[in-house]
Design an enzyme around this catalytic site. Structure first.
Site, PDB file in Angstrom:
ATOM      1  N   ASP A  67      19.579  -8.564   2.739  1.00  0.00           N
ATOM      2  CA  ASP A  67      19.069  -7.838   1.996  1.00  0.00           C
ATOM      3  C   ASP A  67      18.985  -6.807   2.089  1.00  0.00           C
ATOM      4  O   ASP A  67      18.864  -6.001   3.328  1.00  0.00           O
ATOM      5  CB  ASP A  67      17.723  -8.441   2.189  1.00  0.00           C
ATOM      6  CG  ASP A  67      17.431  -9.989   2.045  1.00  0.00           C
ATOM      7  OD1 ASP A  67      18.450 -10.667   1.913  1.00  0.00           O
ATOM      8  OD2 ASP A  67      16.204  -9.994   1.593  1.00  0.00           O
ATOM      9  N   SER A 116      12.921  -8.806   6.138  1.00  0.00           N
ATOM     10  CA  SER A 116      12.831  -7.723   4.582  1.00  0.00           C
ATOM     11  C   SER A 116      11.256  -6.744   3.905  1.00  0.00           C
ATOM     12  O   SER A 116      10.508  -7.264   4.634  1.00  0.00           O
ATOM     13  CB  SER A 116      12.816  -8.257   3.232  1.00  0.00           C
ATOM     14  OG  SER A 116      14.762  -8.641   3.623  1.00  0.00           O
ATOM     15  N   ARG A 180       6.229 -12.689   2.081  1.00  0.00           N
ATOM     16  CA  ARG A 180       7.038 -12.062   2.181  1.00  0.00           C
ATOM     17  C   ARG A 180       7.845 -11.462   1.251  1.00  0.00           C
ATOM     18  O   ARG A 180       7.548 -10.878   0.410  1.00  0.00           O
ATOM     19  CB  ARG A 180       8.525 -12.906   3.024  1.00  0.00           C
ATOM     20  CG  ARG A 180       9.092 -13.443   2.564  1.00  0.00           C
ATOM     21  CD  ARG A 180      10.227 -14.529   2.593  1.00  0.00           C
ATOM     22  NE  ARG A 180      10.898 -14.981   1.395  1.00  0.00           N
ATOM     23  CZ  ARG A 180      10.414 -16.445   2.327  1.00  0.00           C
ATOM     24  NH1 ARG A 180       9.369 -16.871   2.636  1.00  0.00           N
ATOM     25  NH2 ARG A 180      11.529 -17.368   1.086  1.00  0.00           N
ATOM     26  N   GLU A 232      11.200 -13.902  -4.742  1.00  0.00           N
ATOM     27  CA  GLU A 232      11.423 -12.684  -3.032  1.00  0.00           C
ATOM     28  C   GLU A 232      12.182 -11.825  -3.380  1.00  0.00           C
ATOM     29  O   GLU A 232      12.557 -11.342  -4.624  1.00  0.00           O
ATOM     30  CB  GLU A 232      12.781 -13.661  -2.766  1.00  0.00           C
ATOM     31  CG  GLU A 232      12.602 -15.008  -1.563  1.00  0.00           C
ATOM     32  CD  GLU A 232      14.167 -15.420  -0.267  1.00  0.00           C
ATOM     33  OE1 GLU A 232      13.463 -16.112   0.487  1.00  0.00           O
ATOM     34  OE2 GLU A 232      15.540 -14.994  -1.377  1.00  0.00           O
ATOM     35  N   TRP A 322      22.792 -16.989  -2.005  1.00  0.00           N
ATOM     36  CA  TRP A 322      22.543 -18.515  -0.920  1.00  0.00           C
ATOM     37  C   TRP A 322      22.849 -19.968  -0.857  1.00  0.00           C
ATOM     38  O   TRP A 322      22.683 -20.455  -0.325  1.00  0.00           O
ATOM     39  CB  TRP A 322      20.605 -18.151  -0.985  1.00  0.00           C
ATOM     40  CG  TRP A 322      19.991 -17.039  -0.498  1.00  0.00           C
ATOM     41  CD1 TRP A 322      19.025 -16.470  -1.006  1.00  0.00           C
ATOM     42  CD2 TRP A 322      20.213 -16.755   0.661  1.00  0.00           C
ATOM     43  NE1 TRP A 322      18.847 -15.280  -0.064  1.00  0.00           N
ATOM     44  CE2 TRP A 322      19.631 -15.898   1.354  1.00  0.00           C
ATOM     45  CE3 TRP A 322      20.484 -17.814   2.216  1.00  0.00           C
ATOM     46  CZ2 TRP A 322      19.436 -15.433   1.948  1.00  0.00           C
ATOM     47  CZ3 TRP A 322      20.359 -17.070   2.640  1.00  0.00           C
ATOM     48  CH2 TRP A 322      19.637 -15.659   3.110  1.00  0.00           C
TER      49      TRP A 322
END
Length: 520
Positions: A67, A116, A180, A232, A322
């Site tokens: 990322d 991140s 996150r 995300e 992913w």
């Protein structure tokens, strides 16, 4: 960013100008980089000639890139931080094209990894972490010990060195899961910092006047868009619609982890309004509508730059998925960033869409153009042009063709038959679609086809491609649709062809530019 275990263990892990001017005045933003004699000397350019090494895209000298983090322009240069095994690797650039790699900015500490997050210019020293204006850079990132939580680090020397905030984390975990990837920005109307952060398959919004003490504001996501996997790397920013400063809307972007439903990971966006507390999606768009940021296979975790020059909104994404995060056959590095892309909102077919275009700075890489005029497109028409890296723009009249497009990164056998390629084009099937299809290559099971509903305006498809040693980025109709695809040709991958099936399509025009390497 999906969390990683300890190091060494495998892990999956333009209101534009108006908006920028208001923020800059409100915060007293200014350059916070060190004096010229304190800045690091550019490192000697590495050879970067390994097979499949990108020549247009940032890659680290070695190690596993993921990322993008902390994208910020500090008034003098562009900063690119990125995930590398739970640390923040760091590079800087004068133009967001040519990069110098710097030492790792954030290593692991007593709170674990530095996952991140984002960086802001605290020019007014709202945090009190500096000795008043001109302040410095503040990184907000996810720490991991005791559960995912949000922590701070700060730099007073333009990002060369960093200190952790003594009272980390600034937002504790409190039993949350998948908490996150904080993205922070200044919201001038409410005179506070706002954070968007992933909370499972939703987004949490928090507010703070000093970056240190945060209050929860609201959440977004329940029943909205795609929920096939964890959300995300969110981002939230304003853009003008069709260049009208009186029509500023807010865009919330979020990446969606790997799932069978999408054949890997993907990313989506929502257009709506933000009042400083709550993001509300445009009510004219049905809740279950999914608007993808990229219709290809390999664009994830994109983050936009804070304080980009001239009020632009520019972002960069990780070219990966992913489904195969670290399986690229490349050494000593793995993975690359996309090129920087300018973002706008445009009305397309009565719907406001996020549109993307290659950042204009990339034009500095162009060599002498080669132009091809109008001609019929046969079933298989090789073009006598060079291999990657290159850029091309083509206008294709589809006519009554069932399929028409371009084949790049093409390898042929001794008999002249195409053995592998990435094909980009238009098909009349299923009501009309734009498609990207990769075949062959050195990775078994890597073949994939991606498509999206599309009808050419006036029967003409406009394609803009950036082709590198191991990737293709496609911008359709000035970025109304964008697609990104990795490829690792087993053959020479030098071929470029026009292709068609049925009907009588024509090439209206094609312009090809060989591109210089960003490393030389």
């Amino acid at each position: 960013m999906t969390p990683a275990p300890a190091a060494g263990v495998t892990w999956r892990a333009r209101g534009r100008r108006v908006v920028a001017a208001v923020v800059a005045v409100g915060l007293g933003l200014c350059a916070c980089t060190p004096a010229d004699d304190e800045r690091p000397s550019p490192a000697p350019s590495p050879p970067y000639t390994e097979r499949w090494r990108p020549q247009l895209h940032y890659t680290p000298p070695e190690g596993r890139l993921a990322d993008p983090n902390g994208l910020v322009h500090d008034g003098r240069q562009w900063h690119l931080f990125h995930q590398q095994d739970g640390t923040w690797a760091h590079a800087v650039s004068p133009d967001a094209v040519h990069w110098t790699t710097l030492p790792t900015a954030l290593e692991h500490d007593e709170l674990g990894q530095a996952l991140s997050g984002s960086v802001v210019v605290d020019g007014a020293d709202t945090s009190g972490l500096f000795d008043g204006p001109p302040g410095g850079l503040v990184a907000v990132y996810t720490s991991t010990v005791g559960g995912e939580a949000q922590s701070l680090a700060y730099s007073s020397d333009g990002g060369l060195t960093w200190r952790r905030y003594v009272d980390n984390p600034v937002i504790a975990n409190e039993g949350r899961t998948d908490f996150r990837d904080p993205k922070v920005f200044w919201h001038e109307p409410t005179r506070r910092w706002v954070m968007v952060v992933s909370t499972g398959d939703q987004i949490g919004l928090f507010g703070s006047t000093d970056l240190l003490r945060w209050v929860e504001l609201s959440s977004f996501g329940r029943g909205q868009g795609l929920h096939s996997a964890v959300w995300e790397c969110p981002d939230l920013f304003p853009l003008q619609v069709d260049g009208d400063p009186e029509r500023v809307r807010w865009v919330l972007t979020v990446s969606v982890g790997a799932s069978d439903a999408t054949g890997g990971s993907t990313a989506q966006y929502f257009v709506g309004d933000f009042d400083g507390t709550t993001f509300t999606r445009d009510p004219s768009v049905p809740d279950d509508t999914v608007q993808l940021t990229d219709v290809g296979q390999d664009f994830y975790a994109a983050q936009s730059y804070e304080q980009a020059p001239d009020g632009r909104r520019v972002w960069i994404g990780w070219m990966g998925n992913w489904r195969y995060p670290y399986e690229a056959p490349t050494r000593p590095w793995t993975n690359a960033m996309s090129v920087p892309r300018d973002l706008d909102l445009r009305t397309v077919g009565g719907q406001v869409r996020l549109v993307q275009s290659p950042a204009p700075e990339l034009a500095s890489l162009r060599g002498q153009p080669v132009r091809i005029g109008s001609r019929a497109i046969e079933r298989d028409t090789p073009l006598p042009l060079g291999g990657p890296p290159y850029e091309l723009e083509a206008e294709i009249e589809t006519g009554d063709a069932g399929r028409v497009g371009l084949r790049v990164l093409e390898s042929r056998g001794a008999d002249g038959i195409v053995e592998e390629s990435v094909e980009v084009g238009y098909t009349a099937a299923d009501g009309g679609q734009v498609y990207l299809e990769r075949t062959g290559g050195v990775l078994a099971g890597f073949a994939v086809r991606r498509s999206a509903a599309y009808r050419p305006t006036d029967g003409t498809v406009r394609l803009h491609l950036l082709v590198d040693a191991s990737s293709v980025e496609v911008f359709v109709d000035d970025g109304a649709l964008t697609g990104t695809m990795l490829a690792f040709p087993a053959g020479d991958g030098q071929g470029l062809s026009l292709v068609s099936e049925g009907g009588r399509p024509r090439l209206r025009s094609l312009t090809y530019w060989p591109l210089d390497s960003i490393w030389r």
